[in-house]
Design a protein around this motif. Structure first.
Motif, PDB file in Angstrom:
ATOM      1  N   VAL A  22      24.308  81.856  -9.689  1.00 54.16           N
ATOM      2  CA  VAL A  22      24.257  82.869  -8.626  1.00 54.16           C
ATOM      3  C   VAL A  22      25.280  83.963  -8.921  1.00 54.16           C
ATOM      4  O   VAL A  22      24.986  85.155  -8.812  1.00 54.16           O
ATOM      5  N   ALA A  23      26.480  83.573  -9.292  1.00 53.93           N
ATOM      6  CA  ALA A  23      27.540  84.550  -9.598  1.00 53.93           C
ATOM      7  C   ALA A  23      27.117  85.485 -10.726  1.00 53.93           C
ATOM      8  O   ALA A  23      27.383  86.693 -10.671  1.00 53.93           O
ATOM      9  N   LEU A  24      26.460  84.938 -11.727  1.00 53.51           N
ATOM     10  CA  LEU A  24      26.063  85.739 -12.884  1.00 53.51           C
ATOM     11  C   LEU A  24      24.893  86.673 -12.589  1.00 53.51           C
ATOM     12  O   LEU A  24      24.552  87.511 -13.412  1.00 53.51           O
ATOM     13  N   ARG A  25      24.318  86.567 -11.411  1.00 52.95           N
ATOM     14  CA  ARG A  25      23.258  87.494 -10.987  1.00 52.95           C
ATOM     15  C   ARG A  25      23.804  88.564 -10.054  1.00 52.95           C
ATOM     16  O   ARG A  25      23.074  89.448  -9.628  1.00 52.95           O
ATOM     17  N   ASP A  26      25.089  88.485  -9.724  1.00 51.70           N
ATOM     18  CA  ASP A  26      25.714  89.486  -8.853  1.00 51.70           C
ATOM     19  C   ASP A  26      25.669  90.843  -9.544  1.00 51.70           C
ATOM     20  O   ASP A  26      25.765  90.920 -10.776  1.00 51.70           O
TER      21      ASP A  26
END
Length: 187
Positions: A22-26
């Protein structure tokens, strides 16, 4: 704040993987993290199991997560222990005993609700509690363009050191080092 902050457990590897993805899709992931969503997604479960198990041991690394009342993880921050005798991990080699906060992420829908503050408080408290030579400072790096994160770190009490690191592949990109020094002991 209704969020429970705790150190990750080894059996929570799938949840640790999920929040990392999820963080890497921010929208700011390209300047906030040193890996891409595609790189992380391609890693086998054994990688995530090992990574989470090491963080759960809390010897060289510790990962903290913020859990919402419904059980969903809404934030994370990891801390790396850096000792002078162990060489360089990122930036310059440690000249003092220090920790390095990495992988900070708070889901957009809960930003501004104290989650980052609580994660950092746990990370800092853990850093100061480590045995062995006392940790003298907690450091982190932030991309020069990530103004929102830099403002958050300043508000928490981190200050720029003036040191920078160039990023591979982009000679104009810089990571700025911030630190928090161990408070003096009152007697």
């Amino acid at each position: 704040m209704d969020y429970f902050i705790h150190a990750v457990r080894a059996d929570e590897w799938a949840r640790a993987k999920e929040i990392r993805l999820v963080a890497l899709r921010d929208p700011v992931a390209s300047i906030a993290f040193l890996e891409t969503y595609e790189q992380a997604l391609a890693k086998p479960d054994a990688f995530w199991q090992q990574r989470t198990a090491v963080a759960a041991e809390g010897i060289r690394t510790r990962q903290f997560v913020a859990e919402a009342p419904d059980g969903r993880w809404v934030g994370t921050a990891s801390v790396l222990v850096e000792r002078p005798a162990e060489g360089m991990r990122f930036g310059e080699a440690a000249v003092v005993d220090q920790t390095h906060v990495v992988g900070v992420f708070v889901r957009p829908e809960v930003r501004g609700r104290g989650v980052a503050d609580a994660l950092f408080q746990e990370a800092i408290d853990w850093s100061w509690s480590l045995t062995g030579p006392p940790i003298e400072r907690v450091r982190l790096y932030v991309h020069a363009s990530n103004l929102r994160a830099a403002a958050c770190y300043r508000r928490i009490g981190f200050v720029p050191t003036g040191r920078t690191v160039l990023l591979e592949g982009d000679p104009a990109a810089r990571e700025l080092e911030f630190e928090m020094r161990r408070p003096a002991v009152q007697v």
